[in-house]
Design a protein around this motif. Structure first.
Motif, PDB file in Angstrom:
ATOM      1  N   ALA A 223       0.834  -1.204   0.000  1.00 55.57           N
ATOM      2  CA  ALA A 223       0.000   0.000   0.000  1.00 55.57           C
ATOM      3  C   ALA A 223       0.869   1.254   0.000  1.00 55.57           C
ATOM      4  O   ALA A 223       0.592   2.220  -0.712  1.00 55.57           O
ATOM      5  CB  ALA A 223      -0.928  -0.005   1.214  1.00 55.57           C
ATOM      6  N   SER A 224       1.933   1.233   0.786  1.00 53.65           N
ATOM      7  CA  SER A 224       2.779   2.418   0.880  1.00 53.65           C
ATOM      8  C   SER A 224       3.439   2.728  -0.468  1.00 53.65           C
ATOM      9  O   SER A 224       3.651   3.896  -0.805  1.00 53.65           O
ATOM     10  CB  SER A 224       3.835   2.243   1.969  1.00 53.65           C
ATOM     11  OG  SER A 224       4.842   1.361   1.523  1.00 53.65           O
ATOM     12  N   LEU A 225       3.742   1.673  -1.251  1.00 55.65           N
ATOM     13  CA  LEU A 225       4.351   1.916  -2.568  1.00 55.65           C
ATOM     14  C   LEU A 225       3.414   2.715  -3.455  1.00 55.65           C
ATOM     15  O   LEU A 225       3.817   3.664  -4.136  1.00 55.65           O
ATOM     16  CB  LEU A 225       4.680   0.590  -3.258  1.00 55.65           C
ATOM     17  CG  LEU A 225       5.671  -0.326  -2.557  1.00 55.65           C
ATOM     18  CD1 LEU A 225       6.018  -1.490  -3.463  1.00 55.65           C
ATOM     19  CD2 LEU A 225       6.917   0.450  -2.164  1.00 55.65           C
ATOM     20  N   GLU A 226       2.142   2.286  -3.440  1.00 55.51           N
ATOM     21  CA  GLU A 226       1.131   2.985  -4.243  1.00 55.51           C
ATOM     22  C   GLU A 226       1.049   4.447  -3.789  1.00 55.51           C
ATOM     23  O   GLU A 226       0.914   5.352  -4.604  1.00 55.51           O
ATOM     24  CB  GLU A 226      -0.203   2.252  -4.052  1.00 55.51           C
ATOM     25  CG  GLU A 226      -1.338   2.718  -4.920  1.00 55.51           C
ATOM     26  CD  GLU A 226      -1.153   2.351  -6.382  1.00 55.51           C
ATOM     27  OE1 GLU A 226      -0.319   1.464  -6.666  1.00 55.51           O
ATOM     28  OE2 GLU A 226      -1.825   2.957  -7.222  1.00 55.51           O
ATOM     29  N   LEU A 227       1.159   4.680  -2.483  1.00 55.28           N
ATOM     30  CA  LEU A 227       1.070   6.041  -1.953  1.00 55.28           C
ATOM     31  C   LEU A 227       2.324   6.850  -2.291  1.00 55.28           C
ATOM     32  O   LEU A 227       2.242   8.017  -2.666  1.00 55.28           O
ATOM     33  CB  LEU A 227       0.852   6.006  -0.440  1.00 55.28           C
ATOM     34  CG  LEU A 227      -0.461   5.351  -0.001  1.00 55.28           C
ATOM     35  CD1 LEU A 227      -0.488   5.137   1.502  1.00 55.28           C
ATOM     36  CD2 LEU A 227      -1.652   6.196  -0.425  1.00 55.28           C
ATOM     37  N   PHE A 228       3.496   6.238  -2.167  1.00 54.15           N
ATOM     38  CA  PHE A 228       4.738   6.931  -2.525  1.00 54.15           C
ATOM     39  C   PHE A 228       4.686   7.367  -3.981  1.00 54.15           C
ATOM     40  O   PHE A 228       5.079   8.477  -4.330  1.00 54.15           O
ATOM     41  CB  PHE A 228       5.956   6.020  -2.328  1.00 54.15           C
ATOM     42  CG  PHE A 228       6.426   5.931  -0.902  1.00 54.15           C
ATOM     43  CD1 PHE A 228       6.675   7.079  -0.160  1.00 54.15           C
ATOM     44  CD2 PHE A 228       6.634   4.708  -0.295  1.00 54.15           C
ATOM     45  CE1 PHE A 228       7.112   7.006   1.152  1.00 54.15           C
ATOM     46  CE2 PHE A 228       7.069   4.616   1.021  1.00 54.15           C
ATOM     47  CZ  PHE A 228       7.308   5.766   1.733  1.00 54.15           C
ATOM     48  N   ARG A 229       4.175   6.457  -4.833  1.00 52.30           N
ATOM     49  CA  ARG A 229       4.096   6.774  -6.256  1.00 52.30           C
ATOM     50  C   ARG A 229       3.172   7.955  -6.509  1.00 52.30           C
ATOM     51  O   ARG A 229       3.386   8.736  -7.409  1.00 52.30           O
ATOM     52  CB  ARG A 229       3.611   5.549  -7.035  1.00 52.30           C
ATOM     53  CG  ARG A 229       4.678   5.062  -7.962  1.00 52.30           C
ATOM     54  CD  ARG A 229       4.322   3.993  -8.906  1.00 52.30           C
ATOM     55  NE  ARG A 229       3.029   3.349  -8.755  1.00 52.30           N
ATOM     56  CZ  ARG A 229       2.729   2.237  -9.419  1.00 52.30           C
ATOM     57  NH1 ARG A 229       3.621   1.701 -10.208  1.00 52.30           N
ATOM     58  NH2 ARG A 229       1.552   1.687  -9.282  1.00 52.30           N
ATOM     59  N   GLY A 230       2.099   8.050  -5.707  1.00 52.34           N
ATOM     60  CA  GLY A 230       1.158   9.148  -5.853  1.00 52.34           C
ATOM     61  C   GLY A 230       1.625  10.426  -5.169  1.00 52.34           C
ATOM     62  O   GLY A 230       0.888  11.403  -5.142  1.00 52.34           O
ATOM     63  N   GLY A 231       2.813  10.411  -4.565  1.00 55.23           N
ATOM     64  CA  GLY A 231       3.362  11.604  -3.945  1.00 55.23           C
ATOM     65  C   GLY A 231       2.841  11.896  -2.553  1.00 55.23           C
ATOM     66  O   GLY A 231       2.886  13.027  -2.080  1.00 55.23           O
ATOM     67  N   ALA A 232       2.324  10.871  -1.873  1.00 58.21           N
ATOM     68  CA  ALA A 232       1.783  11.084  -0.526  1.00 58.21           C
ATOM     69  C   ALA A 232       2.904  11.358   0.472  1.00 58.21           C
ATOM     70  O   ALA A 232       4.017  10.871   0.324  1.00 58.21           O
ATOM     71  CB  ALA A 232       0.981   9.864  -0.089  1.00 58.21           C
ATOM     72  N   GLY A 233       2.590  12.129   1.507  1.00 55.67           N
ATOM     73  CA  GLY A 233       3.556  12.432   2.556  1.00 55.67           C
ATOM     74  C   GLY A 233       3.571  11.356   3.625  1.00 55.67           C
ATOM     75  O   GLY A 233       2.755  10.440   3.598  1.00 55.67           O
ATOM     76  N   PRO A 234       4.519  11.473   4.586  1.00 54.50           N
ATOM     77  CA  PRO A 234       4.677  10.462   5.635  1.00 54.50           C
ATOM     78  C   PRO A 234       3.393  10.219   6.435  1.00 54.50           C
ATOM     79  O   PRO A 234       3.070   9.080   6.761  1.00 54.50           O
ATOM     80  CB  PRO A 234       5.757  11.050   6.548  1.00 54.50           C
ATOM     81  CG  PRO A 234       6.436  12.092   5.756  1.00 54.50           C
ATOM     82  CD  PRO A 234       5.484  12.562   4.710  1.00 54.50           C
ATOM     83  N   LEU A 235       2.654  11.289   6.722  1.00 53.19           N
ATOM     84  CA  LEU A 235       1.465  11.150   7.565  1.00 53.19           C
ATOM     85  C   LEU A 235       0.444  10.205   6.942  1.00 53.19           C
ATOM     86  O   LEU A 235      -0.131   9.343   7.624  1.00 53.19           O
ATOM     87  CB  LEU A 235       0.838  12.530   7.798  1.00 53.19           C
ATOM     88  CG  LEU A 235      -0.109  12.613   8.993  1.00 53.19           C
ATOM     89  CD1 LEU A 235       0.632  12.341  10.286  1.00 53.19           C
ATOM     90  CD2 LEU A 235      -0.793  13.975   9.026  1.00 53.19           C
ATOM     91  N   VAL A 236       0.238  10.355   5.627  1.00 50.12           N
ATOM     92  CA  VAL A 236      -0.736   9.500   4.932  1.00 50.12           C
ATOM     93  C   VAL A 236      -0.253   8.056   4.903  1.00 50.12           C
ATOM     94  O   VAL A 236      -1.031   7.125   5.109  1.00 50.12           O
ATOM     95  CB  VAL A 236      -0.992  10.025   3.502  1.00 50.12           C
ATOM     96  CG1 VAL A 236      -1.882   9.064   2.730  1.00 50.12           C
ATOM     97  CG2 VAL A 236      -1.610  11.407   3.550  1.00 50.12           C
ATOM     98  N   VAL A 237       1.042   7.877   4.666  1.00 47.07           N
ATOM     99  CA  VAL A 237       1.600   6.518   4.632  1.00 47.07           C
ATOM    100  C   VAL A 237       1.437   5.853   6.000  1.00 47.07           C
ATOM    101  O   VAL A 237       1.006   4.700   6.104  1.00 47.07           O
ATOM    102  CB  VAL A 237       3.089   6.544   4.217  1.00 47.07           C
ATOM    103  CG1 VAL A 237       3.696   5.152   4.300  1.00 47.07           C
ATOM    104  CG2 VAL A 237       3.235   7.098   2.807  1.00 47.07           C
TER     105      VAL A 237
ATOM    106  N   ALA B  96      -5.926  12.599  -4.278  1.00 44.09           N
ATOM    107  CA  ALA B  96      -5.160  11.360  -4.401  1.00 44.09           C
ATOM    108  C   ALA B  96      -4.613  10.868  -3.070  1.00 44.09           C
ATOM    109  O   ALA B  96      -4.707   9.682  -2.758  1.00 44.09           O
ATOM    110  CB  ALA B  96      -4.018  11.553  -5.398  1.00 44.09           C
ATOM    111  N   VAL B  97      -4.047  11.764  -2.263  1.00 42.90           N
ATOM    112  CA  VAL B  97      -3.303  11.269  -1.103  1.00 42.90           C
ATOM    113  C   VAL B  97      -4.199  10.723  -0.005  1.00 42.90           C
ATOM    114  O   VAL B  97      -3.805   9.819   0.723  1.00 42.90           O
ATOM    115  CB  VAL B  97      -2.364  12.353  -0.520  1.00 42.90           C
ATOM    116  CG1 VAL B  97      -1.215  12.597  -1.466  1.00 42.90           C
ATOM    117  CG2 VAL B  97      -3.096  13.629  -0.204  1.00 42.90           C
TER     118      VAL B  97
END
Lengths: 230, 100
Positions: free
Chosen positions: A62-76, A209-210
Motif C-alpha cells: 500500500a505504501s508503494l502505491e502512496l509513494f508513487r502518488g506523492g503522498a507524505g509520511p502522515l498519509v503513509v 489522491a493522497v
C-alpha cells in the motif's frame, strides 16, 4: 524460550514441517515487493529497511502505491495503521498464551505477529500445543524469508524491462484485486469492497489522491453497516 | 528524508498494533471487533479501486478497467493470486500496445 514439557526442539521442527507451504508466500511476494519498491522511487536501503522494520506485506505494498502518488509520511503512516489495526484482535487472542511471560519476551513475540504466524500459532494452541517455540520458529522463518525475498527483488529490479510497456505497473493493483477476491466470504464484504473501491477511485480522480484510500477504506465498513440497519 | 519518516512511522504504528494488547488489557466491544475485521478488505479494495479507476490520478476508461474484471474472474475461479496477477499484467500490457 522452550517449554519444559514439550520434547526438545521438536515444536520448532514441526512449525517448519507443517508450515512450509505457507512459508513460500513471504518469499514469493517479497521478490515482487523489492522490484516494485525500486520502481516506486525508493532507494535499495529504504526498501530493505521497510521489510525489516514494518514486516507487513499489505501495508508495505500500500505504501508503494502512496509513494508513487506523492503522498507524505502522515498519509503513509495512517494507511499502515488502518491496514494493521486487525493485529489488535490477533494479539488480544494470543494474549492468554503469552500473558504470563516477562514483558521483554512479550514485546519480542509481538514483532513476529503477522496474519500467517497468528493462524499457525492459533492452530498449534487449539490442538493443545504449549509454549512459544512453535510460534517463534514459524514467525522467524516468515521474517527471514520476507526479508530474503525483498533483497532478491532489489537485486533483480534493475534487470527488469520498462515496467509500463509490459503492464508491470498494474501488478500491485492486480494483486490487491486478487487478495480481496480470495478474502471475501459473504455479501457484506462484497458490498464493502465495491463501495471502498468505487469511492477511492472517484476521490483520487477528483484530485484527492493522497487521502482517497484512507478515507474510502475507513468509511466503507461504516457505510455498509448503516445501510444494513435501515 | 520524507520516505524515511514514512517507513519508520509505519513501522512504529504497525508495531503498536501488534504489541499493545500484549502489554495492556484490550477487550473490544462487538461493534469495534466487527469494524476492525472489516478494515483490511476495505482498505485493500480501496487501493485496488484507486489503481483501476484513476491510475493517472484522474478517472479514465483505460486498460486497467478492461483488465480488472478478468483479474476478478481468474482469482474467483482459480483461487490463485499469482495467476490472476499474470493475467492482469498481460491484459494491460497487450491493451497498451493495441489501444491508441
Amino acid at each position: 524460550m522452550t517449554d519444559p514439557k514439550a520434547p526438545r526442539g521438536s515444536p520448532a521442527l514441526l512449525a517448519i514441517r507443517e508450515g512450509w507451504p505457507v512459508l513460500m508466500t513471504p518469499f514469493l511476494i517479497g521478490v515482487p515487493f523489492g522490484v516494485l519498491a525500486l520502481e516506486a522511487g525508493l532507494d535499495p536501503l529504504q526498501v530493505s529497511a521497510m521489510s525489516f522494520i514494518v514486516f507487513a506485506g499489505s501495508a508495505q505494498f500500500a505504501s508503494l502505491e502512496l509513494f508513487r502518488g506523492g503522498a507524505g509520511p502522515l498519509v503513509v503512516v495512517a494507511t499502515a495503521l488502518l491496514i494493521n489495526l486487525r493485529h489488535l484482535l490477533m494479539a488480544a487472542s494470543l494474549r492468554p498464551h503469552f500473558g504470563e511471560r516477562p514483558l521483554a519476551q512479550r514485546l519480542g513475540l509481538a514483532y513476529l505477529l503477522v496474519d500467517e504466524s497468528f493462524a499457525m500459532g492459533t492452530g498449534w494452541y487449539r490442538r493443545g500445543g504449549r509454549g512459544v517455540t512453535y510460534y517463534v520458529a514459524f514467525g522467524l522463518a516468515m521474517w527471514a524469508l520476507w526479508n530474503l525475498g525483498t533483497v532478491i527483488g532489489i537485486l533483480a529490479g534493475p534487470a527488469m524491462p520498462d515496467p509500463r510497456l509490459l503492464g508491470l505497473d498494474f501488478a500491485i493493483t492486480a494483486a490487491f484485486i486478487a487478495i480481496v477476491v480470495l478474502a471475501i466470504r459473504g455479501r457484506h464484504e462484497v458490498a464493502i469492497a465495491l463501495i471502498a473501491a468505487g469511492a477511492a477511485g472517484l476521490l483520487r480522480g477528483a484530485g484527492l489522491a493522497v487521502v482517497a484510500v484512507v478515507v474510502a477504506g475507513a468509511l466503507a465498513p461504516l457505510v455498509t453497516r448503516l445501510w444494513r440497519r435501515t | 528524508m520524507n520516505e524515511w519518516l514514512a517507513i519508520v512511522g509505519a513501522g512504529v504504528a504497525t508495531y503498536l498494533t501488534r504489541s499493545l494488547p500484549l502489554v495492556v488489557a484490550f477487550r473490544p466491544t462487538e461493534r469495534i471487533r466487527a469494524y476492525l475485521e472489516d478494515l483490511p478488505i476495505s482498505i485493500i479494495a480501496a487501493l485496488a479501486g484507486a489503481g483501476v479507476l484513476a491510475p493517472e490520478q484522474r478517472v479514465a476508461f483505460g486498460p486497467e478497467l478492461i483488465a480488472a474484471p478478468l483479474v476478478v474472474a481468474v482469482a474467483w475461479w482459480r483461487r490463485n493470486i499469482l495467476l490472476a496477477v499474470i493475467v492482469g499484467v498481460a491484459v494491460v500490457g497487450l491493451a497498451r500496445q493495441v489501444l491508441p
